[in-house]
Design an enzyme around this catalytic site. Structure first.
Site, short mmCIF file in Angstrom:
data_model
loop_
_atom_site.label_atom_id
_atom_site.label_comp_id
_atom_site.label_asym_id
_atom_site.label_seq_id
_atom_site.Cartn_x
_atom_site.Cartn_y
_atom_site.Cartn_z
N CYS A 94 0.82 -1.20 0.00
CA CYS A 94 0.00 0.00 0.00
C CYS A 94 0.86 1.26 0.00
O CYS A 94 0.34 2.38 -0.05
CB CYS A 94 -0.92 0.04 1.20
SG CYS A 94 -1.98 -1.40 1.32
N CYS A 134 -2.71 8.96 6.07
CA CYS A 134 -1.45 8.91 6.82
C CYS A 134 -1.70 9.15 8.30
O CYS A 134 -1.08 8.52 9.16
CB CYS A 134 -0.47 9.97 6.30
SG CYS A 134 0.00 9.71 4.59
#
Lengths: 383, 127, 407
Positions: free
Chosen positions: B37, B106
């Site tokens: 990912c 994130c």
């Protein structure tokens, strides 16, 4: 000494516009899709141009799709309008530019319907004619804002309201109108509007389709997904910057431009009216301020234009398209002009660089050619 | 896409980079994300006997925003109790670093990392 | 010695600056005192002058390709050329067949045109290249069916720079009576192209990849044997009815000049770039866990696509802020997906995420390359010190056996 009076075919790029474009050909050459600083600078330039073009027509920047010109914008509108609506029938006015007519004809070849909206003797779409095609089921009507050959301006607000009452969409090719008259995307209530840069002192090879936010248009060029997926292909950054600068200039100079054109055209028309047998097309209609379309019966338009070129004067015998055909103008024929008269049509389209002296040059040349034609035919008849 | 000043600062000068011995009972280790990912975050906390996070260290494989999110988190958790640290929300990290929408994940990863580290510590101390 | 300017541009495969000589010629076609006319104005000098300039440019483009100028159709760029070639021939030949063959590593303009045709009822086969990025032509042969109408294979890949054997592909397609379209946006001016010899039927070109302006391109449409297609942009009938719209004189003149210069300078330029590229690779290849993506031999001189394992590509780009490079292709780099080209080459996602494309060009110097080598080595070290994956690798853990907490 040459005199250019074919500004509806194309305009020179304004010096201010060129100055804005140049950095994007040399130092700021990044690809707007790049993530590094060069890419971001190019992206910011596109954003600014989008705002400038939107401001010229009172639209939102997010409604602007940049294309390679008005032809592409017209193709996108006519072939891309949402066909999941009830009707797939496109109605176009009889005096549209070939880049509207041809895609509509193509749609017809592909099995969709197409209708033509008749115009009156001034080249205007009437409410009655429009209601006719709407009642026959047109789902989208395309009527140009101002005609390239005669300069006649349509009552686009009426057209939009009438079409919307019937649940139809409206597209307007405004390539010849922007920069010459006030064009307002919101007030005109159109759903799609085509624009071109090179008709308003910007560069060739760039244009835009303004699209109302609620429309779900089908892209015609597929690829990297630029322009929100509506138009793929690396953006012509310098061209788009030039378009933005030209739009900004046009917006700021609209009043002075119109004042200059009014003076020049009034003078031109008063001089033309002194010529023997001259016909001025649609001269009583509401027109963009720079365009005059005339015929000098007996003097073939194509020949007249060639002779004027010998005198260093550039005008046009009709619309400027690639066919190079000698057919009389479809616009004049649709207005009911006799084909023999239509063959004699000359289009004079003025621009910012023209002066009163240019008009005097044109008039004296025309007078000379009319005289020589007269003596030639006199000689012919006496022999 | 331009990074915020705070992201750049954490990226250029990451705080508390490093590794603790993961077998030490006072250490909790959280590793989240996956290489496929494009981001993997390892966050470690050193917890005192009274349940306060004394120190924290991280290592992150990922974009600048992922590195900044984990670096910021190590600063924030130091001195907090485990209970307080659990309450750190990804939205607070995203806001502090002015992350654009495409980088919100994130901050989510950072929140997951601290939760995983605390869970690891608790699991080890219960055992 | 020239002074180093930052950032150092190493993204020539995304776009190039306009060569000053090209810009000079373009400027002569814009303003009132220049050649600004509309080439479609058939009745006056302004129009004829524009037309003459366009014809001259058409000749320059044809010259580089050893083609007939009448085979060159101007478009707004390679994307439009790809769309016109693929959709135009498919629509024209739909009665003959509905099967198209392309490869998974084509440019988005080709892939998305094919996707559109699939929506219209065409069937498309997507070839997977070998790990080198090159196609196994036996696999291509096996895919050709009686109803195959078109094969679309790019000459040079934009991400990894590998050169396909289009001469051999042309032999196969011609023998089977199938049209062959080739996207040559990345190869023109870098690899010799001889369309007298190559059995390519349609070829797409772009100006801005070889020091010409953005927003202009061309499609080569073979005359003998004649290739027919359906126009995708309708209107005034410009470009012999194949592409309507006012011709942008300055853009076309710019493309012509760019192609003329490319022809004059290609051999010398390629030799220079080859040296620089080798210098770059030699400076980086001994770093641990570094992989070159795509074949080294069958490759354009300016391209190096390298994966730095255990370092994430976007953070590496951020670290390399003094240079303009790209990860993946420019068209998709706003997304978080790893490059579909590298995936098709069999690279696992980690390596795809860790890739950087360095593309060198006309203004790249030896000092630039030395700076890049030094900087990249330092930054890779720094990011690996931050990378938990690097630690695991060093501890001898096989990352493919780890169960990741996906989120």
């Amino acid at each position: 000494m040459t005199v250019y009076m074919d500004y509806n075919a194309t305009t020179p790029v304004a010096d201010e516009v060129l100055a804005e474009m140049l950095p994007y050909l040399s130092k700021q050459f990044g690809n707007p899709s790049g993530r590094h600083s060069q890419g971001r600078i190019a992206r910011a330039a596109l954003d600014q141009s989008r705002e400038q073009v939107a401001a010229l027509v009172n639209a939102q920047p997010s409604q602007i799709i940049f294309t390679s010109g008005a032809s592409e914008a017209n193709n996108l509108a006519v072939k891309g309008w949402p066909c999941h609506r009830e009707s797939t029938c496109t109605a176009v006015s009889a005096i549209e530019h070939p880049s509207v007519l041809a895609p509509a004809l193509y749609q017809q070849q592909c099995g969709k319907k197409m209708k033509t909206i008749a115009v009156d003797e001034d080249g205007r779409v009437s409410r009655t004619a429009l209601e006719g095609v709407l009642e026959e089921g047109a789902g989208m009507v395309s009527v140009m804002m101002a005609n390239n050959e005669t300069g006649v301006i349509q009552d686009i607000g009426m057209i939009s309201r009438c079409a919307h009452e019937h649940g139809a969409l409206v597209h307007s090719d405004a390539a010849q109108a922007v920069g010459k008259i006030k064009v307002d995307f919101v007030a005109s209530e159109v759903d799609m509007m085509s624009l071109s840069a090179h008709k308003l002192y910007g560069p060739k090879g760039v244009g835009a389709l303004v699209v109302s936010k609620s429309l779900d248009l089908a892209a015609q060029i597929h690829g990297g997904g630029q322009e929100n997926g509506m138009r793929s292909g690396t953006e012509n950054v310098a061209g788009i910057v030039g378009f933005g600068a030209a739009a900004d200039l046009a917006l700021r100079q609209l009043e002075s431009y119109q004042a200059q054109m009014d003076v020049l055209r009034n003078y031109l028309e008063s001089c033309l009216r002194t010529l023997d047998g001259v016909v001025l097309f649609a001269d009583q209609a509401h027109r963009i301020p720079n365009t005059v379309c005339i015929a000098l019966p007996g003097l073939d338009g194509e020949t007249a234009v060639m002779m004027l070129d010998q005198d260093g004067i550039a005008v046009s015998s009709g619309s400027s398209c690639a066919s190079g055909s000698t057919e009389p103008s479809h616009v004049l024929l649709a207005m009911g002009v006799d084909p023999d008269v239509a063959r004699c049509a000359i289009r004079i389209s003025l621009g910012k660089q023209n002066t009163v002296a240019d008009i005097d040059t044109l008039i004296s040349a025309l007078e000379r050619h009319i005289d020589s034609m007269g003596s030639m035919s006199a000689a012919y008849y006496s022999s | 896409m331009a990074y915020s000043v705070k992201v750049l600062d954490h990226y250029e000068n990451p705080r508390n980079v490093g590794t603790f011995d993961k077998d030490d009972l006072s250490i909790g280790t959280g590793m989240v994300g996956a290489p496929a990912c494009g981001d993997v975050m390892k966050l470690q906390i050193k917890v005192s006997d009274n349940g306060v996070i004394e120190d924290a260290k991280f290592k992150t494989y990922g974009c600048g925003s992922a590195i900044a999110s984990s670096s910021l988190l190590t600063e924030w958790v130091k001195g907090k109790t485990l209970e307080e640290a659990t309450q750190i929300k990804n939205s607070e990290i995203a806001e502090e670093l002015a992350l654009p929408p495409v980088k919100i994940h994130c901050s989510v990863l950072a929140e997951d990392a601290i939760k995983a580290a605390i869970a690891d510590y608790q699991k080890k101390s219960e055992a | 010695m020239s002074e180093l300017k930052y950032p150092i541009y190493l993204d020539y495969a995304a776009t190039t600056p306009v060569d000053p000589r090209v810009a000079e010629e373009m400027m002569g076609c814009l303003t009132m005192d220049g050649n600004f006319g509309n080439a479609a104005s058939r009745s006056h000098t302004f129009g004829w002058n524009a037309e003459a300039a366009i014809d001259k440019a058409r000749g320059h483009v044809a010259d580089l390709l050893n083609a007939d100028p009448r085979e060159i159709i101007w478009t707004s760029g390679a994307t439009e050329s790809d769309n016109l070639a693929i959709k135009g021939t498919a629509h024209f030949n739909r009665k003959k067949g509905k099967h198209i063959i392309t490869s998974k590593t084509e440019h988005k303009a080709v892939l998305d045109s094919c996707r559109q045709l699939e929506r219209e009822g065409f069937e498309v086969s997507y070839l997977t290249p070998e790990d080198s990025g090159l196609l196994d032509l036996e696999k291509l042969k096996a895919e050709i069916r009686d109803d195959t109408i078109l094969v679309s294979i790019m000459h040079v890949n934009n991400e990894v720079g590998v050169i396909q054997d289009i001469e051999a592909i042309g032999e196969i397609t011609r023998e089977r009576g199938v049209l062959f379209h080739c996207d040559a946006a990345q190869s023109a001016g870098k690899v010799p192209i001889d369309l007298e010899k190559l059995k390519v039927d349609l070829m797409s070109f772009s100006a801005h990849k070889i020091y010409g302006p953005k927003g202009i391109g061309a499609l080569y449409v073979r005359r003998k044997p004649r290739v027919r297609l359906e126009a995708q942009m309708h209107g005034g009938g410009h470009e012999r009815g194949m592409r309507s719209g006012t011709l942008a004189t300055h853009q076309i003149v710019g493309m012509g000049a760019a192609f003329r210069i490319a022809k004059e300078e290609m051999v010398e330029e390629n030799a220079r770039l080859m040296k620089l590229r080798n210098r770059l690779w030699n400076g980086l290849k001994d770093i641990e866990e570094v992989y070159l993506n795509g074949d080294l031999e069958q490759r354009v001189p300016g391209n190096m696509n390298i994966s730095f394992n255990f370092v994430e590509g976007e953070s590496l780009i951020m670290a390399l802020k003094d240079m303009a490079v790209s990860s993946g292709s420019a068209c998709t780099s706003a997304s978080l997906e790893p490059s579909y080209v590298l995936r098709a080459l069999g690279r696992e996602d980690e390596l795809a995420h860790s890739s950087i494309r360095f593309s060198l060009g006309r203004f790249t110097t030896t000092e630039n390359v030395d700076f890049v080598v030094k900087t990249v080595r330092g930054k890779v070290d720094k990011l690996r010190a931050l990378s938990p994956l690097w630690d695991m690798y060093k501890e001898g853990i096989d990352l493919s056996t780890v169960e990741w907490a996906a989120h």
